[in-house]
Design a protein around this motif. Structure first.
Motif, mmCIF file in Angstrom:
data_model
loop_
_atom_site.group_PDB
_atom_site.id
_atom_site.type_symbol
_atom_site.label_atom_id
_atom_site.label_comp_id
_atom_site.label_asym_id
_atom_site.label_seq_id
_atom_site.Cartn_x
_atom_site.Cartn_y
_atom_site.Cartn_z
ATOM 1 N N VAL A 163 24.037 -21.877 20.142
ATOM 2 C CA VAL A 163 24.743 -20.605 20.272
ATOM 3 C C VAL A 163 25.009 -20.330 21.750
ATOM 4 O O VAL A 163 24.087 -20.358 22.572
ATOM 5 C CB VAL A 163 23.876 -19.468 19.703
ATOM 6 C CG1 VAL A 163 24.613 -18.143 19.818
ATOM 7 C CG2 VAL A 163 23.497 -19.760 18.265
ATOM 8 N N SER A 164 26.247 -20.035 22.095
ATOM 9 C CA SER A 164 26.575 -19.751 23.493
ATOM 10 C C SER A 164 26.240 -18.305 23.832
ATOM 11 O O SER A 164 26.082 -17.459 22.945
ATOM 12 C CB SER A 164 28.051 -19.997 23.738
ATOM 13 O OG SER A 164 28.811 -19.051 23.020
ATOM 14 N N THR A 165 26.129 -18.035 25.125
ATOM 15 C CA THR A 165 25.946 -16.664 25.575
ATOM 16 C C THR A 165 27.120 -15.803 25.138
ATOM 17 O O THR A 165 26.957 -14.635 24.774
ATOM 18 C CB THR A 165 25.802 -16.647 27.112
ATOM 19 O OG1 THR A 165 24.767 -17.553 27.483
ATOM 20 C CG2 THR A 165 25.460 -15.251 27.620
ATOM 21 N N ARG A 166 28.309 -16.408 25.103
ATOM 22 C CA ARG A 166 29.482 -15.639 24.673
ATOM 23 C C ARG A 166 29.308 -15.116 23.256
ATOM 24 O O ARG A 166 29.604 -13.952 22.965
ATOM 25 C CB ARG A 166 30.719 -16.518 24.748
ATOM 26 C CG ARG A 166 31.988 -15.805 24.301
ATOM 27 C CD ARG A 166 33.188 -16.728 24.227
ATOM 28 N NE ARG A 166 33.522 -17.282 25.512
ATOM 29 C CZ ARG A 166 33.588 -18.581 25.777
ATOM 30 N NH1 ARG A 166 33.334 -19.460 24.832
ATOM 31 N NH2 ARG A 166 33.911 -19.002 26.973
ATOM 32 N N LEU A 167 28.804 -15.970 22.331
ATOM 33 C CA LEU A 167 28.608 -15.514 20.951
ATOM 34 C C LEU A 167 27.549 -14.421 20.879
ATOM 35 O O LEU A 167 27.647 -13.504 20.064
ATOM 36 C CB LEU A 167 28.233 -16.695 20.051
ATOM 37 C CG LEU A 167 29.392 -17.622 19.657
ATOM 38 C CD1 LEU A 167 28.891 -18.752 18.752
ATOM 39 C CD2 LEU A 167 30.500 -16.851 18.944
ATOM 40 N N LEU A 168 26.541 -14.521 21.745
ATOM 41 C CA LEU A 168 25.539 -13.447 21.787
ATOM 42 C C LEU A 168 26.188 -12.129 22.186
ATOM 43 O O LEU A 168 25.872 -11.062 21.628
ATOM 44 C CB LEU A 168 24.434 -13.806 22.790
ATOM 45 C CG LEU A 168 23.294 -14.665 22.234
ATOM 46 C CD1 LEU A 168 22.432 -15.207 23.361
ATOM 47 C CD2 LEU A 168 22.438 -13.827 21.276
ATOM 48 N N VAL A 169 27.112 -12.190 23.156
ATOM 49 C CA VAL A 169 27.821 -10.970 23.551
ATOM 50 C C VAL A 169 28.669 -10.453 22.388
ATOM 51 O O VAL A 169 28.691 -9.248 22.110
ATOM 52 C CB VAL A 169 28.688 -11.242 24.804
ATOM 53 C CG1 VAL A 169 29.546 -10.020 25.140
ATOM 54 C CG2 VAL A 169 27.820 -11.630 25.994
ATOM 55 N N TYR A 170 29.357 -11.357 21.675
ATOM 56 C CA TYR A 170 30.136 -10.938 20.494
ATOM 57 C C TYR A 170 29.224 -10.212 19.511
ATOM 58 O O TYR A 170 29.560 -9.152 18.972
ATOM 59 C CB TYR A 170 30.716 -12.157 19.776
ATOM 60 C CG TYR A 170 31.959 -12.766 20.372
ATOM 61 C CD1 TYR A 170 32.419 -12.438 21.647
ATOM 62 C CD2 TYR A 170 32.699 -13.712 19.643
ATOM 63 C CE1 TYR A 170 33.557 -13.035 22.181
ATOM 64 C CE2 TYR A 170 33.831 -14.289 20.162
ATOM 65 C CZ TYR A 170 34.267 -13.961 21.431
ATOM 66 O OH TYR A 170 35.387 -14.547 21.945
ATOM 67 N N ARG B 140 22.467 -7.878 10.529
ATOM 68 C CA ARG B 140 22.564 -9.079 9.676
ATOM 69 C C ARG B 140 24.006 -9.568 9.546
ATOM 70 O O ARG B 140 24.278 -10.759 9.635
ATOM 71 C CB ARG B 140 22.012 -8.774 8.284
ATOM 72 C CG ARG B 140 20.514 -8.719 8.296
ATOM 73 C CD ARG B 140 19.948 -9.115 6.970
ATOM 74 N NE ARG B 140 18.492 -9.248 7.095
ATOM 75 C CZ ARG B 140 17.697 -9.438 6.078
ATOM 76 N NH1 ARG B 140 18.189 -9.518 4.851
ATOM 77 N NH2 ARG B 140 16.405 -9.581 6.268
ATOM 78 N N ASP B 141 24.938 -8.621 9.299
ATOM 79 C CA ASP B 141 26.343 -9.005 9.186
ATOM 80 C C ASP B 141 26.851 -9.559 10.517
ATOM 81 O O ASP B 141 27.593 -10.556 10.559
ATOM 82 C CB ASP B 141 27.209 -7.800 8.772
ATOM 83 C CG ASP B 141 27.102 -7.511 7.277
ATOM 84 O OD1 ASP B 141 26.426 -8.281 6.568
ATOM 85 O OD2 ASP B 141 27.682 -6.509 6.822
ATOM 86 N N THR C 226 28.676 -14.200 13.852
ATOM 87 C CA THR C 226 28.816 -14.684 15.227
ATOM 88 C C THR C 226 27.843 -15.796 15.569
ATOM 89 O O THR C 226 28.106 -16.601 16.444
ATOM 90 C CB THR C 226 28.572 -13.531 16.235
ATOM 91 O OG1 THR C 226 27.266 -13.004 16.005
ATOM 92 C CG2 THR C 226 29.599 -12.436 16.071
ATOM 93 N N MET C 227 26.704 -15.869 14.869
ATOM 94 C CA MET C 227 25.726 -16.878 15.259
ATOM 95 C C MET C 227 25.477 -17.909 14.162
ATOM 96 O O MET C 227 24.741 -18.873 14.375
ATOM 97 C CB MET C 227 24.424 -16.201 15.681
ATOM 98 C CG MET C 227 24.610 -15.395 16.976
ATOM 99 S SD MET C 227 23.192 -14.358 17.401
ATOM 100 C CE MET C 227 21.923 -15.570 17.729
ATOM 101 N N ILE C 228 26.088 -17.728 12.987
ATOM 102 C CA ILE C 228 25.877 -18.707 11.916
ATOM 103 C C ILE C 228 27.209 -19.318 11.467
ATOM 104 O O ILE C 228 27.398 -20.529 11.557
ATOM 105 C CB ILE C 228 25.115 -18.065 10.737
ATOM 106 C CG1 ILE C 228 23.709 -17.657 11.222
ATOM 107 C CG2 ILE C 228 25.037 -19.019 9.562
ATOM 108 C CD1 ILE C 228 22.886 -16.903 10.231
ATOM 109 N N GLU C 229 28.150 -18.483 11.017
ATOM 110 C CA GLU C 229 29.427 -19.043 10.541
ATOM 111 C C GLU C 229 30.164 -19.851 11.618
ATOM 112 O O GLU C 229 30.764 -20.876 11.297
ATOM 113 C CB GLU C 229 30.325 -17.927 9.983
ATOM 114 C CG GLU C 229 29.801 -17.248 8.721
ATOM 115 C CD GLU C 229 29.760 -18.154 7.496
ATOM 116 O OE1 GLU C 229 30.237 -19.292 7.583
ATOM 117 O OE2 GLU C 229 29.228 -17.731 6.455
#
Lengths: 268, 268, 268, 268, 268, 268
Positions: F219-226, F238-239, F244-247
């Motif tokens: 997982v990138s830092t960008r996805l964490l921000v998303y 959860r949604d 952002t971190m699974i799909e």
């Protein structure tokens, strides 16, 4: 050896520190109008050698870096649209044949196949460059010389010179400089003292032994100059070594760790 | 054999030293308007032979070095933009068919497949060149002759002449000259005395035996001339041999070492 | 068989010596407006047969040698720039459909795939040629006939006619002429007497048996004519046989030696 | 089935002899504005069926034979140079969408991949054709219908419709006609009496069983019509059968011999 | 969930029946200016969902169906010739970035690789579209949103989104509707009563289980609508099922037979 | 370390949180006019780092996202038609060399091979950019710097930098930020409090361990921000985590299920 130039290189001549008889060979080939092939690893000084010889012999130098998409027309010339007409524009090889001087094709094996064959009539006793598209047939003047280079270390089965091309060149094999000479060169290029350069060269020589095993290519003299430059600019030797002699060589975590360990045994 | 030319070659005719009946065969094929296929290794003199025969028969010669990207249109011609119009510009084959003379396609197997088929109607009893793009159909004049060459030594499974193309040519097999003849040729081309040339030719003949095993192609006569030229210009025989008869043949350190050892047994 | 032409061929009709019912089949297909497919080995006379039939039926003939890069547009036509406009220029197939006559596509399997499909609407009951680029849809006149040929001997898995294309043609299988007929043809084409031709034909028949084993294709009638021509022009039978019936067939030293031995048993 | 057209086909409607409910299915799909996919072997009448239905429904028909190089732009349109400007010229699909009628893409799997995707917005509830190059977005009128066909018998792993394309069509499977119907059709198309046609159809049915084993495709109805036509024109049944039902099916000598034997058991 | 739109969809908004939280996710992504990736099988409603959301949010929608030959320039724009000059014409992505609104790239994995990378600067915090050819650098306005989709069910190893691209999107997984919802949708789209639609949906659900085993993709909701439409127009359920739920899924005779048997257990 | 900039970043300088000595290395390389290579995973901040350094050093920045079809001419320039003439238009690299500043080639390994070689004369002591098509040879001013990046995590055997290219760069290895630093960055970029961000970062770190096993990239830092942005906008954790971190990480049902389970152990 009456072929050696005895006058010292002028300040305008790029410094070059010969490793063997390559200067004499270059001049003899030039005198006899024979084309030259330089073989050797990345960053060992082939390009610098050609610049040096061109300046020493007072010849203009035209260098072409070859790549996968370089086609014969990139060397010979193309028709371009100008005011609705198509006009012919010479490529660098054609210009060199018209005007004399050295045309240097760096990493010639990378070029497309038609390039090698365009060189054929220029590299036998005909010394001509037929331009099929314009209908011209240029005769190379005595002052024209073709030099090509490639790095035989790449394990590229698809990229190799055909015998019918190779057998048209006088060939010189290059290798890295002997230790003391390399220390001098790196120190003079980077500004860092020879005492500080010596362990860097020692490390480079240990890393070069790993070529073909853990790493694809050994550390070039160029990277040694980079490393010494960074240290001279204030970076710690460890940081400089890592950024110039380890990270550019590998992406594998295991190999990187081994190289760091090896480097720390040499560089405090 | 009433076909042999009896007048001695004039100074304008490139020197050629026949190895067999190839001159008679060339002339008979020319007389009977049959196309010719020359087969043989790199640098054994095929191109020189064609130049010699063209001059001897007083025919203009147009040579095309074939390569991977050479297409039929490079031989027949193309439309180019000129002042907003597209005008047709003949290629070298079309020019030769219009004006007569020899059209020589060197290494024809390298060319794209459409080239071979363009040759078909020119190489049967029709002797025509249909130009689909202009709608013309040119009939070859009696003075037109097509000569093609290739080197069967290349182990290229993808590059070969189809039977439907091969069976349109009278074919001549070339090989290297006999020892004494080769010494004469190398000496006369390089200026080096036959005594000094003899061991070079001896070495070349030993190296040619290795073809297909350690090296891809044997040393060509051309490389022998290069070697003798460098020696004649003052380079030591060992340096000259290495640069012309060893480095151009291989990049493998083991093979290079073996060739150096072999050469030192012949060349002092 | 009321379809056979009973008047003898005029001097303007290319000589053709039928091997079976191919002339009747060609005429019936022409009468019924069915397209024709000729199958057979290199140099067995397919092209000559089409020339003969075209002349005999008084039809114009347009021949296209197909190759790897021949695309549908090469047959149907293209837009070219002319004075700043794009104008349409018919290709040979379009011309034949507009004006009638035979369009002969030699070695049709060599052409690009889009060619075969362009032929589809011309080879069913629609007999139309849609020109998508111009928006036209041409109806073939009764006097138009499409003939294609290919050599099923090539072991080319990638190059074959799709069933959807093959099943649009009446097909004729060709083979080499019977011995006596071939002697006559070779003698008449070369000028060499039948007594001297007979052993050449005998040798060709022995070599044809080797097809698919040592050699890719058997000796064509065309090569026999070349051989007889060279002998008629003064070359020795051995030299002529080697240059026309052995060297064009193989590059393998072992196979060549075996063929020479075989030939010397037949040709003194 | 109130969907069946009850009025007899007019003389202008190409004859078509339905094998099942395909006519009703076509009409229902047309009524409901659904696209249609026809699957079936070579020469079984798919193209004729579309011509028949188009005439019966009074719709203009535009047929495109797809091939390896057919790209989306060949269907939608292109910019051409005209007097120095680039002007847009509609392709056949765009014309059909603008004007209504059936657009039939024959052998659609042969086309380049971008073609299938161009069809997507036309084959869901949007029924639009976006022309990216002109910036237009055309809405298909109610009278527009898209029909595509392909032959699932080809063993081409690389050429298949993606599910995302297939699942946009109502699909109909075609096969050869029942025996009696095929005899009628062949007789009526060729002019040969049904008594003489019957054994030809019998032979075709025996040969079709071999599909996928010795031969790639079974004998098409079209070839049966060819065969009967040649017999009707005076050729012997054996010669006609060989040229239309055996030579077009195979190039293998063994398979050919087996087919000849099989045919001689049926055709005297 | 304060993000849900509470006003009922107007008649101009395409009907869409949400399966989960996809509407809230779309709106949140839009509010936060994050790009969206929709994953799911053929014909499950991804395109309809985007149309629905665009209308609901009052945003213009530009849809591009991606394919093998779709290159970056097809999205960003091209230079075209106009009166002798080259003028720049925006592509659909550039238009959307200039004017705001949703740009939807359907089946983005099909596009050429340069497309995915063109999207990078648009899908991180820079939100810019650099147009190298014009030298412009466009900043996306707040009202611009990028949505892409693909079908992960295709077993295409060569076609996949690189992690560096995927990790720039908020992603939503789609699947087929629950049974009752799908019956409603199919009935409402086709006009066929829910009682008659129910067994069709039941059959589709049984067929979807076979995905990845006997068939490549399960029956889409779209095909169910086709099937119900044909029945509503008078076709028998068996004929309609075969043409819409069996023939579009497979060409294999064995699989087809099994599917017919399966369908006859559900559909009388 | 006198190289560190001591003045605090101005508001115009993009925020960047250094993980090691990368800022000092960048500046030293810039001072010494050495080119820089950044290596590291997707979304770890390489692009942001370059923006930060460019602003800090007051240098213009030109970024090029490399892709499969990016050729040398896209960087150096092209001839375009203008009023009937062809005029030269500089590419981004040529502009940067003419005007000074940083030219950043993102994901340089994706570009076509000719790009890497165009960089060679710019990345040794010559620091020149030869423009073969215009005949110019540009010398890079002292204020020009070349920076390239790539992600060594991709398992792409075909896409790698040749040693002759790599050994021309000082290289820096990047990795994800340490935990506390990443929490700060994600919180500051998304607006979500650090308490709520902490478990998201914890989850990301657990998922990154799976890289190379179940998932291709961590997982990138960008996805964490998303993810934090969506939660901050009202979506349930959860949604948000799922979208952002699974799909974005996987399409495999089994892997997705495992990741959901793993995430539910961390995120309530």
């Amino acid at each position: 050896m009456n072929l050696m130039l005895t006058n010292p290189p002028s300040p305008d001549i790029p410094a070059y520190s010969p490793a063997g008889n390559e200067c004499a060979l270059f001049e003899t080939a030039w005198t006899r109008q024979l084309p030259l092939l330089l073989k050797g690893p990345t960053g060992c000084g082939k390009t610098r050698f050609v610049s040096h010889m061109a300046a020493r012999l007072g010849l203009p130098l035209s260098t072409v870096s070859c790549h996968d998409d370089l086609a014969a027309a990139d060397l010979t010339g193309r028709y371009l649209l100008k005011g609705g007409d198509t006009i012919w524009v010479d490529g660098p090889l054609t210009r060199a044949v018209r005007e004399g001087g050295i045309c240097y094709l760096d990493e010639v094996v990378e070029a497309r196949k038609d390039v090698a064959v365009v060189l054929h009539p220029l590299t036998d006793d005909r010394r001509i460059l037929p331009l099929e598209r314009t209908g011209e047939q240029l005769e190379a003047p005595p002052g024209f010389m073709l030099v090509v280079s490639y790095n035989p270390g790449y394990q590229n089965l698809l990229k190799t010179l055909k015998p019918s091309t190779r057998q048209r060149f006088v060939a010189i094999e290059f290798d890295f400089l002997p230790k003391d000479r390399e220390i001098e060169v790196v120190s003079s290029e980077s500004g860092l003292g020879t005492t500080e350069v010596a362990p860097l060269v020692e490390l480079a020589r240990r890393l070069r032994v790993l070529k073909g095993h853990d790493i694809e290519e050994g550390v070039s003299t160029r990277l040694l100059v980079y490393c010494a430059s960074l240290i001279d600019a204030g970076l710690s030797p460890r940081d400089a070594v890592r950024s110039t002699m380890i990270e550019p060589l590998t992406d594998e975590p295991d190999v990187r760790a081994a190289l760091i360990e090896l480097s720390q045994a040499v560089i405090r």
